[in-house]
Motif scaffolding. Structure first.
Motif, short mmCIF file in Angstrom:
data_model
loop_
_atom_site.label_atom_id
_atom_site.label_comp_id
_atom_site.label_asym_id
_atom_site.label_seq_id
_atom_site.Cartn_x
_atom_site.Cartn_y
_atom_site.Cartn_z
N ILE A 273 0.83 -1.20 0.00
CA ILE A 273 0.00 0.00 0.00
C ILE A 273 0.87 1.26 0.00
CG2 ILE A 273 -1.98 -1.11 1.11
CD1 ILE A 273 -1.08 0.42 3.73
N GLN A 274 2.15 1.09 -0.33
CA GLN A 274 3.04 2.25 -0.37
C GLN A 274 4.11 2.03 -1.44
OE1 GLN A 274 5.70 2.55 3.08
NE2 GLN A 274 5.02 0.53 3.72
N GLY A 275 5.03 2.96 -1.53
CA GLY A 275 6.14 2.81 -2.45
C GLY A 275 5.79 3.18 -3.88
N PHE A 276 6.73 2.93 -4.77
CA PHE A 276 6.54 3.27 -6.19
C PHE A 276 5.31 2.62 -6.81
CE2 PHE A 276 11.14 4.21 -5.76
CZ PHE A 276 11.13 5.52 -6.23
N PRO A 277 5.06 1.32 -6.56
CA PRO A 277 3.89 0.69 -7.20
C PRO A 277 2.58 1.35 -6.79
CG PRO A 277 5.41 -0.98 -6.43
CD PRO A 277 5.89 0.31 -5.85
N THR A 278 2.51 1.84 -5.54
CA THR A 278 1.30 2.51 -5.09
C THR A 278 1.14 3.86 -5.79
OG1 THR A 278 1.24 1.39 -2.97
CG2 THR A 278 0.20 3.55 -3.06
N LEU A 279 2.25 4.60 -5.91
CA LEU A 279 2.21 5.86 -6.65
C LEU A 279 1.80 5.60 -8.10
CD1 LEU A 279 5.38 7.80 -5.40
CD2 LEU A 279 2.98 8.17 -4.77
N ASP A 280 2.35 4.52 -8.66
CA ASP A 280 2.02 4.14 -10.04
C ASP A 280 0.51 4.01 -10.19
OD1 ASP A 280 2.40 3.22 -12.66
OD2 ASP A 280 2.47 1.11 -11.99
N TYR A 281 -0.12 3.29 -9.24
CA TYR A 281 -1.56 3.11 -9.31
C TYR A 281 -2.30 4.44 -9.11
CZ TYR A 281 -6.22 2.39 -7.46
OH TYR A 281 -7.56 2.52 -7.22
N LEU A 282 -1.91 5.18 -8.07
CA LEU A 282 -2.65 6.39 -7.72
C LEU A 282 -2.52 7.47 -8.79
CD1 LEU A 282 -1.95 6.69 -3.89
CD2 LEU A 282 -4.15 6.20 -5.00
N LEU A 283 -1.34 7.57 -9.38
CA LEU A 283 -1.09 8.69 -10.29
C LEU A 283 -1.35 8.37 -11.75
CD1 LEU A 283 2.22 9.92 -8.61
CD2 LEU A 283 -0.06 10.90 -8.32
N PHE A 284 -1.30 7.08 -12.11
CA PHE A 284 -1.35 6.77 -13.55
C PHE A 284 -2.39 5.73 -13.95
CE2 PHE A 284 2.92 8.27 -12.52
CZ PHE A 284 2.96 9.40 -13.32
N SER A 285 -3.23 5.27 -13.02
CA SER A 285 -4.27 4.34 -13.45
C SER A 285 -5.30 5.12 -14.28
CB SER A 285 -4.92 3.67 -12.24
OG SER A 285 -5.44 4.64 -11.37
N ALA A 286 -6.16 4.39 -14.96
CA ALA A 286 -6.99 4.95 -16.03
C ALA A 286 -7.62 6.31 -15.72
CB ALA A 286 -8.06 3.94 -16.40
N ASP A 287 -8.33 6.43 -14.59
CA ASP A 287 -9.02 7.70 -14.32
C ASP A 287 -8.36 8.47 -13.17
OD1 ASP A 287 -9.64 5.72 -12.62
OD2 ASP A 287 -11.83 5.99 -12.67
N ALA A 288 -7.05 8.39 -13.13
CA ALA A 288 -6.31 8.98 -12.01
C ALA A 288 -6.56 10.49 -11.89
CB ALA A 288 -4.83 8.70 -12.16
N VAL A 289 -6.43 11.20 -13.01
CA VAL A 289 -6.57 12.66 -12.98
C VAL A 289 -7.95 13.04 -12.46
CG1 VAL A 289 -6.47 14.77 -14.36
CG2 VAL A 289 -4.96 12.85 -14.91
N GLN A 290 -8.95 12.34 -13.00
CA GLN A 290 -10.34 12.55 -12.62
C GLN A 290 -10.53 12.46 -11.10
OE1 GLN A 290 -12.88 13.45 -14.57
NE2 GLN A 290 -14.11 13.56 -12.68
N LYS A 291 -9.91 11.40 -10.51
CA LYS A 291 -10.11 11.11 -9.09
C LYS A 291 -9.57 12.21 -8.18
CE LYS A 291 -10.53 6.07 -9.03
NZ LYS A 291 -9.75 4.82 -8.93
N PHE A 292 -8.55 12.93 -8.67
CA PHE A 292 -7.99 14.01 -7.84
C PHE A 292 -8.88 15.25 -7.86
CE2 PHE A 292 -4.22 11.41 -8.16
CZ PHE A 292 -3.78 11.43 -6.85
N ALA A 293 -9.88 15.25 -8.78
CA ALA A 293 -10.81 16.38 -8.84
C ALA A 293 -12.07 16.10 -8.03
CB ALA A 293 -11.17 16.67 -10.28
N ASP A 294 -12.24 14.82 -7.60
CA ASP A 294 -13.45 14.42 -6.88
C ASP A 294 -13.54 15.06 -5.48
OD1 ASP A 294 -14.27 12.98 -8.95
OD2 ASP A 294 -13.87 11.00 -8.09
#
Lengths: 362, 454
Positions: free
Chosen positions: A147-168
């Motif tokens: 739940i941390q580290g680079f793979p977590t950032l990878d998911y949070l920042l670059f998964s399909a609707d990542a940008v959208q989710k930061f506007a929610d």
């Protein structure tokens, strides 16, 4: 029985025993200077500490600083534009990690650096739960790895609707989570680097044995471990090697940002550099000193064969698992050949041990 | 054996060598067990692993739970202590033998020649009257005390030592050891951290010196220990040789100390009398009158028959490798229980694939999921362990839904500085292969390397 002979015998033997015993105790390199009996090994280890490992951590630290700036810029104004800028910084930092991955002993191992900052795949369900509740603990070994580290950032920042989710609406929690992950990576790396810059360097450089916990032992065992991770988690497992041919593309390192192949190539390139000791004395020179020239040239050649096989796979790797299975299979085989050379021939030649257990010779 | 020799074997000799042996063995075992426990090995070796490589025919020997396992180790330690002080001696010897051997039979991974030696000695001690002098048993029941025992009771221990040394010496009469100085040539450069001598460790002649000295020592030390005139100097060599081994190869553990202690058995009754006289209460105990001086076995004839059989077994077991084809170091068929110590540098990489008989693909096995690093290392180079592991994988994958699991191993082994090469036939379904004493045809033949690849 001749009493004089008796006394001489006992006294002589006892003396020999004491001298030999003292020798064995004095052999534990403690950095006092007197312990440095092997100029080559000392030079090699100094090279690893000063020219390879410490600079690699320093570089990673710098890249993480840039990453933090980009992350904050993205979080301030989430858009595909800031996301693209962020991706470059993110990739640089992750590639920077591949250069320290093989140094997973001493300070790195003590803080569980690799486990905490590069265990993949991340587990989105657990991450999302943490974001929702706002409570999460990054300091639980194993349980908090994914739940941390680079793979977590990878998911949070670059998964399909990542940008959208930061506007929610719940974006505040999400932003804080990302920042916490970045801070966590930075503090673990800072901690590791500080130890390398401090007392650990002397410990590393003056450990001339080859048992478990010795510097040479750690280097070579970690080669084998990294090569195994390349063969398994980086390529083999997502490729379906453990699952009867069923591909799990999302299980590869850097899946969401889509630079898995670059990470794998960086990892192997870094291992080759470690093996060679960069421009200085490395394991390759040690093998030559041990008169294993042929083995050394074979290992170096196999590094290139495996690297070329990896580079031949078209990006993204996740798609090639299904579209270019033959090429992936070929790379997998070449990595395994390299692993075999390290695990058997090189480990044997350098007489490194893998456990502390008593052993009367294989 | 002639009648006169039989008679000689039964002639009474001083009990003191046996007494020293009992005391030294007991204390050494006591501290070995504490050391094993202290290092956390009870847990890492017998509790953590999910799978154990049992001995063929001893599959019923399984580790106990964490608490019971520690209790078992406490039993071993306590019985060792009882042997040392000679309290409830026979019961203690039986308990020690059974519990120690049980633990050793749990996992092939931790097989060591000196553990086998300890089991054998413990077995012998059950039958020997080592508590009949200077022991708590005698202090409590003075009528038990004897000053003499039949010569064979000490002879059998000397014989056991001779077996260890001489077979270890014969095992070194091998081209790798004598002509190529392997594995010393591989191992010594890793000892360059030692003060004074460290800088010589890269020199080839040093490896030859170590190899040849070791072979000569093992082959002949017993004869010099047996000879009264050379005994003291020989024991000096015992000390130097084994302490040097302990320094160069700390991984060998207790073996040097066991040999140093056990070699005392070669000294005479007078020597041991003098040695023991330095111990507390010895003089007062030794001065007490004895009702009967010589210990006699009630069933001396069956005993002699049993001893003869034991001796024959000890001579034959290390030779059983002759019944197998191909190179012993490669196949390791008949390798264990043969006093082959520090003879080879062998390492392997084992990749297993489990496949359903009808499926196109398979499952690449992650060994660390089933084995500890030590288990994996040991398994990778030893065919009987490979087979046991393959059978285990078949069972495990069946549980995971593979209906007809086939197990294939792609295994590479490097022996004594040679380059690694395929060890077993990768196309053989190991799940179908039987365990047993027959030669395993699926081991690829050992071929001398075509060119001297280094």
């Amino acid at each position: 029985m001749n009493r004089k002979l008796f006394r001489t015998g006992i006294v002589g033997a006892a003396l020999a025993a004491v001298v030999l015993y003292a020798c064995s105790k004095g052999g534990d390199g403690d950095g006092s200077g007197a312990a440095n009996n092997d100029a080559f090994k000392t030079e090699m280890l100094t090279n690893y500490a000063d020219n390879i490992i410490t600079p690699a951590y320093t570089n990673l630290q710098a890249k993480l600083g840039l990453l933090e700036t980009s992350v904050n810029a993205f979080l301030a104004t989430p858009s595909t534009g800031t996301q693209a800028t962020l991706k470059t910084a993110f990739k640089d930092a992750w590639l920077g990690f591949e250069n320290v991955s093989a140094a997973y002993f001493g300070p790195g191992a003590a803080v569980l650096l690799n486990s905490y900052i590069n265990t993949w795949p991340a587990v989105p369900a657990k991450i999302e739960a943490g974001i929702q509740s706002g409570t999460y603990n990054f300091t639980i070994p194993v349980a908090s790895d994914s739940i941390q580290g680079f793979p977590t950032l990878d998911y949070l920042l670059f998964s399909a609707d990542a940008v959208q989710k930061f506007a929610d609406a719940g974006a505040a929690n999400r932003r804080k989570y990302v920042q916490d992950v970045v801070t966590r990576i930075k503090s673990l790396v800072d901690n590791t680097l500080n130890q390398w810059k401090g007392a650990y360097r002397t410990t590393f450089v003056s450990s001339l044995k080859t048992d478990v916990g010795s510097s040479i032992g750690a280097l070579i065992n970690q080669f084998a471990f990294e090569m195994d991770a390349l063969k398994g988690p980086r390529i083999g497992w997502p490729f379906g090697k453990q699952s009867n041919g069923i591909v799990f593309a999302d299980k590869c390192e850097g899946y969401y940002a889509g630079f898995s192949a670059d990470l794998a190539i960086a990892n192997l390139t870094s291992l080759k550099n470690y093996f060679k000791g960069g421009a200085g004395k490395g394991i390759d020179d040690y093998l030559i000193l041990l008169k294993k020239d042929k083995l050394n040239s074979d290992v170096l050649a196999q590094f290139d064969v495996a690297l070329n096989a990896l580079k031949a796979i078209p990006a993204p790797l996740s798609a090639s698992f299904t579209n270019n299975a033959t090429l992936v299979e070929a790379a997998y085989k070449e990595v395994q050949k390299l692993l075999t050379l390290i695990k058997t021939d090189v480990a044997s030649a350098t007489a490194v041990q893998i456990t502390y257990m008593d052993n009367d010779g294989d | 054996m002639t009648v006169t020799k039989l008679h000689a074997a039964g002639r009474p000799v001083s009990i003191t060598p046996l007494v020293t042996f009992r005391i030294v063995f007991g204390w050494l075992m006591f501290f070995s067990i504490l050391r094993f426990w202290w290092r956390g090995w009870v847990t890492t070796v017998y509790i953590q692993p999910e799978f154990h490589f049992t001995y063929w025919g001893f599959e019923w020997v399984q580790p106990l739970g964490s608490i019971d396992m520690h209790v078992l180790f406490a039993c071993i330690a306590l019985s060792a202590l009882c042997i040392a002080i000679g309290l409830w001696y026979r019961v203690a010897a039986i308990v020690f033998f059974l519990s120690f051997t049980y633990v050793e039979l749990i996992d092939l991974t931790t097989y060591l020649n000196h553990y086998y030696f300890i089991s054998l000695v413990a077995f012998l001690l059950i039958w020997l009257p080592a508590n009949r002098h200077y022991s708590v048993d005698v202090w409590r029941r003075p009528q038990l005390r004897r000053t003499e025992v039949p010569a064979w009771t000490i002879g059998i221990l000397r014989f056991q030592m001779a077996v260890v040394y001489i077979f270890a010496g014969i095992a070194k009469l091998d081209a790798d050891w004598l002509l190529h100085a392997e594995p010393m040539r591989t191992w010594l450069p890793s000892k360059s951290h030692l003060p004074i001598i460290g800088k010589y460790m890269y020199a080839t002649w040093v490896a030859y010196l170590f190899s040849w000295f070791g072979a000569v020592y093992d082959l002949f030390i017993v004869f010099f220990l047996l000879n009264k005139r050379t005994r003291l100097v020989a024991y000096g060599f015992v000390l130097i040789f084994h302490i040097a081994t302990a320094i160069f190869f700390p991984g060998i553990g207790m073996f040097p100390y066991v040999m140093i202690a056990a070699s005392l058995i070669f000294f005479s009754g007078q020597f041991h009398e003098r040695l023991l006289s330095h111990l507390p209460f010895y003089k007062s105990m030794a001065q007490a009158p004895v009702k009967q001086s010589a210990y006699q076995f009630r069933w001396s004839r069956p005993m002699m028959l049993a001893v003869t059989l034991y001796v024959l077994a000890q001579l034959l077991i290390p030779m059983r490798f002759l019944a197998y084809p191909d190179r012993l170091f490669w196949t390791e068929e008949g390798y264990r229980f043969s006093w082959r110590v520090m003879l080879m540098e062998k390492s392997g990489a084992a990749y297993f694939t489990v496949k359903d008989s009808t499926a196109r693909y398979g499952y690449a096995v992650n060994n660390s999921e089933f084995l500890t690093p030590l288990q994996e290392k040991m398994m990778s180079t030893q065919p009987d362990m490979i087979l046991k592991y393959a059978h285990h994988l078949a069972r495990e994958y069946k549980k995971r839904g593979v209906q007809h699991p086939e197990v294939y191993g792609e295994i590479y082994v490097s022996l004594n500085g040679e380059r690694s090469r395929l060890f077993i036939d990768s196309s053989v379904n190991l799940a179908q292969q039987q365990q047993g004493w027959q030669h395993y045809n699926w081991i690829l033949p050992y071929k001398l390397p075509v060119t001297e690849q280094k």
